[in-house]
Design a protein around this motif. Sequence first.
Motif, mmCIF file in Angstrom:
data_model
loop_
_atom_site.group_PDB
_atom_site.id
_atom_site.type_symbol
_atom_site.label_atom_id
_atom_site.label_comp_id
_atom_site.label_asym_id
_atom_site.label_seq_id
_atom_site.Cartn_x
_atom_site.Cartn_y
_atom_site.Cartn_z
ATOM 1 N N VAL A 36 23.122 6.329 41.725
ATOM 2 C CA VAL A 36 22.361 7.410 41.105
ATOM 3 C C VAL A 36 21.432 8.082 42.109
ATOM 4 N N CYS A 37 20.830 7.294 42.986
ATOM 5 C CA CYS A 37 19.766 7.780 43.861
ATOM 6 C C CYS A 37 20.316 8.348 45.172
ATOM 7 N N GLY A 38 19.769 9.494 45.577
ATOM 8 C CA GLY A 38 20.147 10.087 46.856
ATOM 9 C C GLY A 38 19.773 9.223 48.041
ATOM 10 N N GLY A 39 18.734 8.411 47.898
ATOM 11 C CA GLY A 39 18.367 7.489 48.965
ATOM 12 C C GLY A 39 19.463 6.475 49.229
ATOM 13 N N HIS A 40 20.135 6.038 48.173
ATOM 14 C CA HIS A 40 21.266 5.125 48.331
ATOM 15 C C HIS A 40 22.426 5.827 49.030
ATOM 16 N N THR A 41 22.668 7.087 48.667
ATOM 17 C CA THR A 41 23.749 7.841 49.307
ATOM 18 C C THR A 41 23.549 7.897 50.812
ATOM 19 N N HIS A 42 22.327 8.161 51.233
ATOM 20 C CA HIS A 42 22.060 8.238 52.669
ATOM 21 C C HIS A 42 22.227 6.879 53.340
ATOM 22 N N SER A 43 21.792 5.810 52.688
ATOM 23 C CA SER A 43 21.973 4.478 53.260
ATOM 24 C C SER A 43 23.455 4.130 53.366
ATOM 25 N N ILE A 44 24.226 4.503 52.350
ATOM 26 C CA ILE A 44 25.660 4.222 52.347
ATOM 27 C C ILE A 44 26.341 4.856 53.549
ATOM 28 N N PHE A 45 25.946 6.094 53.872
ATOM 29 C CA PHE A 45 26.574 6.761 55.006
ATOM 30 C C PHE A 45 25.965 6.347 56.337
ATOM 31 N N LYS A 46 24.691 6.119 56.338
ATOM 32 C CA LYS A 46 24.031 5.699 57.576
ATOM 33 C C LYS A 46 24.619 4.398 58.105
ATOM 34 N N TYR A 47 24.898 3.466 57.198
ATOM 35 C CA TYR A 47 25.403 2.155 57.603
ATOM 36 C C TYR A 47 26.923 2.023 57.456
ATOM 37 N N CYS A 339 27.750 26.623 55.027
ATOM 38 C CA CYS A 339 26.606 25.852 54.540
ATOM 39 C C CYS A 339 26.346 24.663 55.453
ATOM 40 N N THR A 340 25.245 24.695 56.164
ATOM 41 C CA THR A 340 24.830 23.621 57.068
ATOM 42 C C THR A 340 23.339 23.365 56.856
ATOM 43 N N PRO A 341 22.795 22.264 57.384
ATOM 44 C CA PRO A 341 21.346 22.039 57.236
ATOM 45 C C PRO A 341 20.498 23.157 57.827
ATOM 46 N N GLU A 342 21.017 23.812 58.874
ATOM 47 C CA GLU A 342 20.268 24.915 59.482
ATOM 48 C C GLU A 342 20.343 26.178 58.640
ATOM 49 N N ASN A 343 21.431 26.337 57.887
ATOM 50 C CA ASN A 343 21.615 27.527 57.058
ATOM 51 C C ASN A 343 22.179 27.104 55.702
ATOM 52 N N PRO A 344 21.355 26.454 54.861
ATOM 53 C CA PRO A 344 21.866 25.899 53.602
ATOM 54 C C PRO A 344 22.091 26.969 52.540
ATOM 55 N N ILE A 345 23.202 26.839 51.846
ATOM 56 C CA ILE A 345 23.462 27.694 50.696
ATOM 57 C C ILE A 345 22.993 27.000 49.422
ATOM 58 N N GLY A 346 23.185 25.687 49.377
ATOM 59 C CA GLY A 346 22.808 24.916 48.201
ATOM 60 C C GLY A 346 21.793 23.839 48.511
ATOM 61 N N THR A 347 21.191 23.302 47.452
ATOM 62 C CA THR A 347 20.125 22.319 47.621
ATOM 63 C C THR A 347 20.633 20.990 48.161
ATOM 64 N N CYS A 348 21.884 20.641 47.881
ATOM 65 C CA CYS A 348 22.410 19.343 48.331
ATOM 66 C C CYS A 348 22.450 19.238 49.848
ATOM 67 N N MET A 349 22.423 20.377 50.533
ATOM 68 C CA MET A 349 22.427 20.385 51.994
ATOM 69 C C MET A 349 21.010 20.432 52.553
ATOM 70 N N VAL A 350 20.017 20.694 51.699
ATOM 71 C CA VAL A 350 18.640 20.873 52.165
ATOM 72 C C VAL A 350 17.884 19.549 52.190
ATOM 73 N N SER A 351 17.925 18.863 51.066
ATOM 74 C CA SER A 351 17.066 17.707 50.879
ATOM 75 C C SER A 351 17.467 16.533 51.758
ATOM 76 N N SER A 352 16.479 15.746 52.148
ATOM 77 C CA SER A 352 16.752 14.521 52.896
ATOM 78 C C SER A 352 17.482 13.497 52.047
ATOM 79 N N GLU A 353 17.545 13.719 50.710
ATOM 80 C CA GLU A 353 18.280 12.828 49.825
ATOM 81 C C GLU A 353 19.563 13.463 49.297
ATOM 82 N N GLY A 354 19.889 14.682 49.744
ATOM 83 C CA GLY A 354 21.061 15.383 49.239
ATOM 84 C C GLY A 354 22.359 14.773 49.740
ATOM 85 N N ALA A 355 23.385 14.751 48.852
ATOM 86 C CA ALA A 355 24.674 14.168 49.224
ATOM 87 C C ALA A 355 25.332 14.949 50.356
ATOM 88 N N CYS A 356 25.246 16.277 50.320
ATOM 89 C CA CYS A 356 25.858 17.085 51.379
ATOM 90 C C CYS A 356 25.177 16.836 52.722
#
Length: 381
Positions: A36-47, A339-356
Motif C-alpha cells: 500500500v505504501c509508497g515507501g515500501h515501493t521504493h524499498s522494493i526497488f532499491k534492494y 515524463c521524467t523526474p526533471e520534467n514530470p507530467i504526473g504526480t507519481c514521477m514527482v514524489s519521493s514515494e511515487g511508484a514511477c
Amino acid sequence: MKFVDEYREPQKAEILLIEIEKISKTLNKHVKIMEVCGGHTHSIFKYGIEEVLPNNIELIHGPGCPVCVMPRGKLDDAISIAKHNNVILTTFGDTMRVPGSKLSLLQAKAEGADIRMVYSPLDSLKIAKENPDKEIVFFGIGFETTAPSTAFTILQAAAENINNFSMFCNHVLVIPALKALLDNPDLQLDGFIGPGHVSMVIGCKPYEFISQQYHKPIVISGFEPIDILQSIWMLLKQLTENRCQVESQYTRIVTHEGNQNALKAINEVFEVRDNFEWRGLGNIPNSGLQISDQYAQFDAELKFSTPNNQVADNKACQCGEILKGVLKPWQCKVFGTACTPENPIGTCMVSSEGACAAYYKYGRFAKAFSQLKVDENKVIA
C-alpha cells in the motif's frame, strides 16, 4: 546501528527467499500482493526485492503516496491562496513540483507568489510569529502519518493565540481508500503489505475489516529488506493455511491500538469530510479530513476563496491507473520519455514515494529483467 543493520543481513534474506520459494511452489497459483505504501515501493526497488521473488509472486503498487493521490484541482486551489495579497504559503518539498492544471507551486513561486518549503508545520508557525503582518498558510497533505503533526501545530497556534496562521487541509485516510480498492472488480488481490508509518499512528485494529469482510490477509511491514521479505513470507504462509488475519511484522514500532495521543489530537482538531477526491480513485466517501468547527479560525478554506474545481488529469498521464494498481509505471506511454523526474507530467514521477519515481530511479531495467525470466521459462518449457 540498531534496527537497521540486522534488517539488511544477506544471510537472513537468503533464508527467507528459500522459504518463500518453497511456499510459492505449494500454492501453485499466481499471487498478487499489494504494498500500500509508497515507501515500501521504493524499498522494493532499491534492494531489488521484486527481481528475486518467484515468478508467480507479483507485487502491485498501491495508492499510499500522499502527494500522488492529490488531484490537480487542489494544487490550483493552493496556488490561488498563495496569490492573495500578504499571504505566505508553506508546504513540504515534494508538493512544490506537483503539476496543477497550469502551474506547479514551484512555477507559481517563480512568478512571484511567496511560497516556501518547510520541513514541519511548526516551521510555518514560526514564520507566522516572525511575520505578524502576513497571513501564513500551511498546505497540509498526507495520511494519518502526518495528520498528528498538523493537529498539534493547530493546538499550539490556539494556545499561543496566533491568529495569522491557518491550514489548507488535505489530509486523507487510508482505510476508505483500501475499501475502494477492494470493491474494484478490475483489481483481484490476494493480500496486502500494510503501511508501516500510518499503522504506527492508527494501529492494527482498523484493518480487521479486510480479513473479516473481504477475506484477505494483511501484514503490516517495516521498510528494510528483511522486513519486506518476512512480510511476504507471512502473507504466503497465511494463504497456504487458508487464514485471513491482520498480522504485524513491524512489532518494534506498531501496536494493536496505535498511538493514542496522536489519535486524540487528530480527533480533537479534525472531522471527517463527507467526500474527498483522489487522483485515480475518484471521490471516496469519508476519506478526507477537514478542520473542525472548534478550530475554524485556522481553516484556510474559510479564510480564502478558492476555485474548488475538479480538473482532469493530463491525457498522456496514466497515474490514476498506476495508483489503482491496474498498470505498472513502465506501461505508461510517457514513462521515462516525456515524463521524467526533471520534467514530470504526473504526480507519481514527482514524489519521493511515487511508484514511477521508484521505477525510474531503481527499476528502469526491471521490465527487461522480467521479460528475460519469462523468455527463459519458455525456453525451458
